[in-house]
Design a protein around this motif. Structure first.
Motif, PDB file in Angstrom:
ATOM      1  N   PRO A   1     -10.826 -52.694  73.725  1.00 12.60           N
ATOM      2  CA  PRO A   1     -12.201 -52.186  73.724  1.00 12.60           C
ATOM      3  C   PRO A   1     -12.834 -52.246  75.110  1.00 12.60           C
ATOM      4  CG  PRO A   1     -11.824 -53.517  71.778  1.00 12.60           C
ATOM      5  CD  PRO A   1     -10.593 -53.669  72.637  1.00 12.60           C
ATOM      6  N   ASP A   2     -12.570 -53.312  75.877  1.00 12.73           N
ATOM      7  CA  ASP A   2     -13.161 -53.400  77.223  1.00 12.73           C
ATOM      8  C   ASP A   2     -12.659 -52.278  78.119  1.00 12.73           C
ATOM      9  OD1 ASP A   2     -14.850 -55.491  76.829  1.00 12.73           O
ATOM     10  OD2 ASP A   2     -13.449 -57.036  77.561  1.00 12.73           O
ATOM     11  N   ALA A   3     -11.361 -52.008  78.046  1.00 13.11           N
ATOM     12  CA  ALA A   3     -10.799 -50.932  78.879  1.00 13.11           C
ATOM     13  C   ALA A   3     -11.370 -49.591  78.450  1.00 13.11           C
ATOM     14  CB  ALA A   3      -9.277 -50.936  78.773  1.00 13.11           C
ATOM     15  N   ALA A   4     -11.566 -49.410  77.142  1.00  7.57           N
ATOM     16  CA  ALA A   4     -12.148 -48.155  76.649  1.00  7.57           C
ATOM     17  C   ALA A   4     -13.593 -48.018  77.123  1.00  7.57           C
ATOM     18  CB  ALA A   4     -12.080 -48.101  75.124  1.00  7.57           C
ATOM     19  N   ARG A   5     -14.362 -49.124  77.038  1.00  5.45           N
ATOM     20  CA  ARG A   5     -15.759 -49.079  77.504  1.00  5.45           C
ATOM     21  C   ARG A   5     -15.805 -48.719  78.984  1.00  5.45           C
ATOM     22  NH1 ARG A   5     -16.087 -54.102  74.933  1.00  5.45           N
ATOM     23  NH2 ARG A   5     -16.520 -53.676  72.738  1.00  5.45           N
ATOM     24  N   ALA A   6     -14.885 -49.294  79.759  1.00  2.00           N
ATOM     25  CA  ALA A   6     -14.871 -49.008  81.201  1.00  2.00           C
ATOM     26  C   ALA A   6     -14.560 -47.533  81.443  1.00  2.00           C
ATOM     27  CB  ALA A   6     -13.850 -49.900  81.904  1.00  2.00           C
ATOM     28  N   ALA A   7     -13.589 -46.999  80.702  1.00  2.00           N
ATOM     29  CA  ALA A   7     -13.227 -45.584  80.881  1.00  2.00           C
ATOM     30  C   ALA A   7     -14.402 -44.683  80.506  1.00  2.00           C
ATOM     31  CB  ALA A   7     -12.001 -45.237  80.040  1.00  2.00           C
ATOM     32  N   LEU A   8     -15.112 -45.056  79.441  1.00  2.00           N
ATOM     33  CA  LEU A   8     -16.229 -44.229  78.977  1.00  2.00           C
ATOM     34  C   LEU A   8     -17.449 -44.378  79.881  1.00  2.00           C
ATOM     35  CD1 LEU A   8     -15.719 -44.873  75.183  1.00  2.00           C
ATOM     36  CD2 LEU A   8     -15.564 -42.637  76.304  1.00  2.00           C
ATOM     37  N   ALA A   9     -17.654 -45.591  80.417  1.00  2.00           N
ATOM     38  CA  ALA A   9     -18.821 -45.823  81.277  1.00  2.00           C
ATOM     39  C   ALA A   9     -18.733 -44.975  82.542  1.00  2.00           C
ATOM     40  CB  ALA A   9     -18.919 -47.307  81.639  1.00  2.00           C
ATOM     41  N   ASP A  10     -17.499 -44.711  82.987  1.00  2.00           N
ATOM     42  CA  ASP A  10     -17.299 -43.903  84.201  1.00  2.00           C
ATOM     43  C   ASP A  10     -17.346 -42.411  83.916  1.00  2.00           C
ATOM     44  OD1 ASP A  10     -17.014 -45.999  85.852  1.00  2.00           O
ATOM     45  OD2 ASP A  10     -14.811 -46.016  85.880  1.00  2.00           O
ATOM     46  N   ALA A  11     -17.361 -42.029  82.654  1.00  2.00           N
ATOM     47  CA  ALA A  11     -17.201 -40.609  82.310  1.00  2.00           C
ATOM     48  C   ALA A  11     -18.553 -39.900  82.286  1.00  2.00           C
ATOM     49  CB  ALA A  11     -16.522 -40.483  80.945  1.00  2.00           C
ATOM     50  N   PRO A  12     -18.585 -38.627  82.720  1.00  2.00           N
ATOM     51  CA  PRO A  12     -19.837 -37.867  82.661  1.00  2.00           C
ATOM     52  C   PRO A  12     -20.184 -37.456  81.227  1.00  2.00           C
ATOM     53  CG  PRO A  12     -18.043 -36.475  83.424  1.00  2.00           C
ATOM     54  CD  PRO A  12     -17.469 -37.852  83.273  1.00  2.00           C
ATOM     55  N   GLY A  13     -21.479 -37.405  80.953  1.00  2.00           N
ATOM     56  CA  GLY A  13     -21.928 -36.894  79.649  1.00  2.00           C
ATOM     57  C   GLY A  13     -21.913 -37.923  78.533  1.00  2.00           C
ATOM     58  N   VAL A  14     -21.523 -39.164  78.873  1.00  2.00           N
ATOM     59  CA  VAL A  14     -21.394 -40.216  77.858  1.00  2.00           C
ATOM     60  C   VAL A  14     -22.246 -41.399  78.279  1.00  2.00           C
ATOM     61  CG1 VAL A  14     -19.797 -41.898  76.841  1.00  2.00           C
ATOM     62  CG2 VAL A  14     -19.016 -39.578  77.297  1.00  2.00           C
ATOM     63  N   VAL A  15     -22.904 -42.036  77.322  1.00  6.10           N
ATOM     64  CA  VAL A  15     -23.549 -43.317  77.604  1.00  6.10           C
ATOM     65  C   VAL A  15     -23.024 -44.324  76.584  1.00  6.10           C
ATOM     66  CG1 VAL A  15     -25.645 -42.623  76.344  1.00  6.10           C
ATOM     67  CG2 VAL A  15     -25.741 -44.526  77.937  1.00  6.10           C
ATOM     68  N   VAL A  16     -22.549 -45.466  77.094  1.00  2.00           N
ATOM     69  CA  VAL A  16     -22.008 -46.492  76.201  1.00  2.00           C
ATOM     70  C   VAL A  16     -23.174 -47.324  75.670  1.00  2.00           C
ATOM     71  CG1 VAL A  16     -20.492 -48.509  76.018  1.00  2.00           C
ATOM     72  CG2 VAL A  16     -19.796 -46.544  77.428  1.00  2.00           C
ATOM     73  N   LYS A  17     -23.306 -47.340  74.349  1.00  2.00           N
ATOM     74  CA  LYS A  17     -24.361 -48.127  73.679  1.00  2.00           C
ATOM     75  C   LYS A  17     -23.611 -49.067  72.757  1.00  2.00           C
ATOM     76  CE  LYS A  17     -28.646 -46.147  74.179  1.00  2.00           C
ATOM     77  NZ  LYS A  17     -29.459 -45.664  73.084  1.00  2.00           N
ATOM     78  N   ASP A  18     -23.298 -50.238  73.242  1.00  9.49           N
ATOM     79  CA  ASP A  18     -22.352 -51.064  72.497  1.00  9.49           C
ATOM     80  C   ASP A  18     -22.621 -52.553  72.657  1.00  9.49           C
ATOM     81  OD1 ASP A  18     -20.258 -51.404  70.758  1.00  9.49           O
ATOM     82  OD2 ASP A  18     -18.677 -51.112  72.251  1.00  9.49           O
ATOM     83  N   VAL A  19     -23.769 -52.991  72.152  1.00  7.29           N
ATOM     84  CA  VAL A  19     -24.061 -54.429  72.084  1.00  7.29           C
ATOM     85  C   VAL A  19     -24.428 -54.721  70.629  1.00  7.29           C
ATOM     86  CG1 VAL A  19     -25.282 -56.357  73.177  1.00  7.29           C
ATOM     87  CG2 VAL A  19     -25.065 -54.166  74.403  1.00  7.29           C
ATOM     88  N   PRO A  20     -23.404 -54.757  69.768  1.00  4.07           N
ATOM     89  CA  PRO A  20     -23.681 -54.809  68.332  1.00  4.07           C
ATOM     90  C   PRO A  20     -24.566 -55.994  67.932  1.00  4.07           C
ATOM     91  CG  PRO A  20     -21.338 -54.445  68.739  1.00  4.07           C
ATOM     92  CD  PRO A  20     -21.965 -54.693  70.077  1.00  4.07           C
ATOM     93  N   ALA A  21     -24.375 -57.149  68.576  1.00  2.00           N
ATOM     94  CA  ALA A  21     -25.160 -58.333  68.193  1.00  2.00           C
ATOM     95  C   ALA A  21     -26.656 -58.091  68.363  1.00  2.00           C
ATOM     96  CB  ALA A  21     -24.714 -59.539  69.015  1.00  2.00           C
ATOM     97  N   ASP A  22     -27.025 -57.236  69.322  1.00  2.00           N
ATOM     98  CA  ASP A  22     -28.437 -56.920  69.561  1.00  2.00           C
ATOM     99  C   ASP A  22     -28.879 -55.674  68.800  1.00  2.00           C
ATOM    100  OD1 ASP A  22     -28.485 -59.066  71.270  1.00  2.00           O
ATOM    101  OD2 ASP A  22     -28.316 -57.859  73.098  1.00  2.00           O
ATOM    102  N   GLY A  23     -28.011 -55.164  67.944  1.00  4.26           N
ATOM    103  CA  GLY A  23     -28.361 -53.941  67.212  1.00  4.26           C
ATOM    104  C   GLY A  23     -28.314 -52.715  68.097  1.00  4.26           C
ATOM    105  N   VAL A  24     -27.521 -52.784  69.161  1.00  4.51           N
ATOM    106  CA  VAL A  24     -27.424 -51.642  70.072  1.00  4.51           C
ATOM    107  C   VAL A  24     -26.137 -50.880  69.769  1.00  4.51           C
ATOM    108  CG1 VAL A  24     -27.197 -50.913  72.477  1.00  4.51           C
ATOM    109  CG2 VAL A  24     -28.746 -52.795  71.870  1.00  4.51           C
ATOM    110  N   TYR A  25     -26.303 -49.698  69.218  1.00  3.71           N
ATOM    111  CA  TYR A  25     -25.190 -48.808  68.905  1.00  3.71           C
ATOM    112  C   TYR A  25     -25.753 -47.397  68.778  1.00  3.71           C
ATOM    113  CZ  TYR A  25     -26.913 -51.352  64.784  1.00  3.71           C
ATOM    114  OH  TYR A  25     -27.720 -52.028  63.901  1.00  3.71           O
ATOM    115  N   PRO A  26     -24.893 -46.422  68.762  1.00  6.15           N
ATOM    116  CA  PRO A  26     -25.395 -45.041  68.672  1.00  6.15           C
ATOM    117  C   PRO A  26     -26.110 -44.804  67.333  1.00  6.15           C
ATOM    118  CG  PRO A  26     -23.103 -45.073  69.390  1.00  6.15           C
ATOM    119  CD  PRO A  26     -23.421 -46.454  68.909  1.00  6.15           C
ATOM    120  N   MET A  27     -27.205 -44.090  67.404  1.00  5.75           N
ATOM    121  CA  MET A  27     -27.909 -43.667  66.181  1.00  5.75           C
ATOM    122  C   MET A  27     -28.508 -42.291  66.423  1.00  5.75           C
ATOM    123  SD  MET A  27     -29.853 -46.902  64.445  1.00  5.75           S
ATOM    124  CE  MET A  27     -30.828 -47.348  65.863  1.00  5.75           C
TER     125      MET A  27
END
Ligand code: 11C
Length: 331
Positions: free
Chosen positions: A254-280
């Protein structure tokens, strides 16, 4: 130099959004022509480019523009797009009419801008596919995709302005104890979900589901990628959500995937589940970027697989924004 831009189908949900996106992205517009049906012709509309009068569609008039954005049905696009493109305009068609034609590029600029070449007719993908591939593309680049499973939660905007209006009116009826009817959707949409989008095919999948398979393969340039989709309409307004499972060719975390996505255009990583941060869908609404989160190691594919959740504005990345981004590639 600034371009003369025509939008055909300017009164629809996607057409209206195209006008806004041209303005939000400061597209160099020399002149904006808004074309619609005879019924709407002559009406004036307020736009960020000033007050405009809707013009009845006329293929000869439209041919005079540099860029023509089509937000019309597949049949209409089939009938007119080739003639407009032959006249010299760059035609970007939001319908499915040409997407599976080998001679017509199907473009999501973040992923396969190189495939545009010098084509004069470009297909804009299905909304569900466009939103999925901005997340799948970077994962494919980093880890290689072997198989993909998609389950969708699609907003009523996918059925146009009428779809959103039916959600609103029928929800009100339901709450007021009035009869709930449906005309856009096959069943009542308030407080429901409908596991059918578009027509059933011989294989038991719907056309919408097969579009995800066919178009993902073409855009990612993996012609035999196994992609299986279940597409479901839900009572939200305008952002599509998708639960996606990928099996990868090389190990992934998951960390490697987040890193790949964080560098990608057109994508924003929203992934802090404990804080209720996820795509909606409510958060993705009105945003250009597709949200990706809930990234975790797949219990099925282990270190060669991920589960993730994606939300994107159906009218923006799923339609108008992607079309304008394609137009930007021609500048
Ligand atoms: C929906 N995805 O949500 C559809 C709408 O192929 O452009 C867009 C259909 C398409 O109903």
């Amino acid at each position: 130099s600034p371009r003369r831009v025509a939008i055909v189908g300017a009164t629809g949900a996607v057409g209206r959004e195209m006008v806004d996106v041209l303005h939000r992205r400061s597209f160099p517009v020399a002149e904006l022509g808004l074309f619609a049906s005879e019924r709407s012709a002559g009406r004036t509309v307020e736009t960020p480019f000033g007050e405009k009068t809707l013009v009845a569609f006329d293929v000869e008039k439209v041919k005079g523009y540099d860029i023509v954005l089509l937000a019309v049905s597949g049949d209409f696009a089939k009938a007119h797009a080739p003639a407009i493109a032959a006249g010299g305009a760059l035609v970007i068609d939001n319908s499915s009419a040409f997407r599976y034609d080998d001679n017509v590029p199907l473009i999501v600029p973040e992923i396969n801008a190189h495939a545009m070449g010098d084509a004069k007719l470009i297909a804009n993908p299905n909304c569900t596919t466009a939103i999925a591939v901005v997340a799948l593309g970077p994962l494919h680049k980093a880890f290689g995709l072997k198989r993909v499973i998609v389950s969708t939660y699609q907003a009523t905007s996918g059925a146009g302005a009428e779809g959103m209006a039916e959600l609103e009116e029928q929800t009100r009826n339901q709450l007021d104890g009035k009869p709930v009817t449906n005309s856009v959707f096959r069943h009542p949409i308030p407080f429901n979900l409908i596991p059918q989008i578009d027509a059933f095919q011989e294989n038991g999948y719907t056309k919408e589901e097969m579009k995800v398979t066919w178009e993902t393969r073409k855009i990612l340039e993996i012609p035999d990628l196994p992609v299986s989709c279940t597409a479901v309409r839900i009572p939200t307004y305008r952002a599509h959500s998708e639960a996606i499972t990928v099996e990868t060719l090389t190990p992934v975390t998951p960390d490697a995937a987040r890193a790949a996505l964080a560098d990608a255009p057109g994508v924003v990583v929203k992934d802090v589940p404990a804080d209720g941060v996820y795509p909606m869908p409510l958060n993705a609404t009105g945003q250009f970027d597709v949200e990706v989160g809930r990234i975790r190691t797949s219990l099925i594919f282990g270190d060669h697989g991920l589960d993730l959740f994606v939300c994107g504005d159906q009218l923006l990345k799923g339609a108008a924004l992607n079309a304008v981004q394609i137009a930007e590639l021609s500048l």
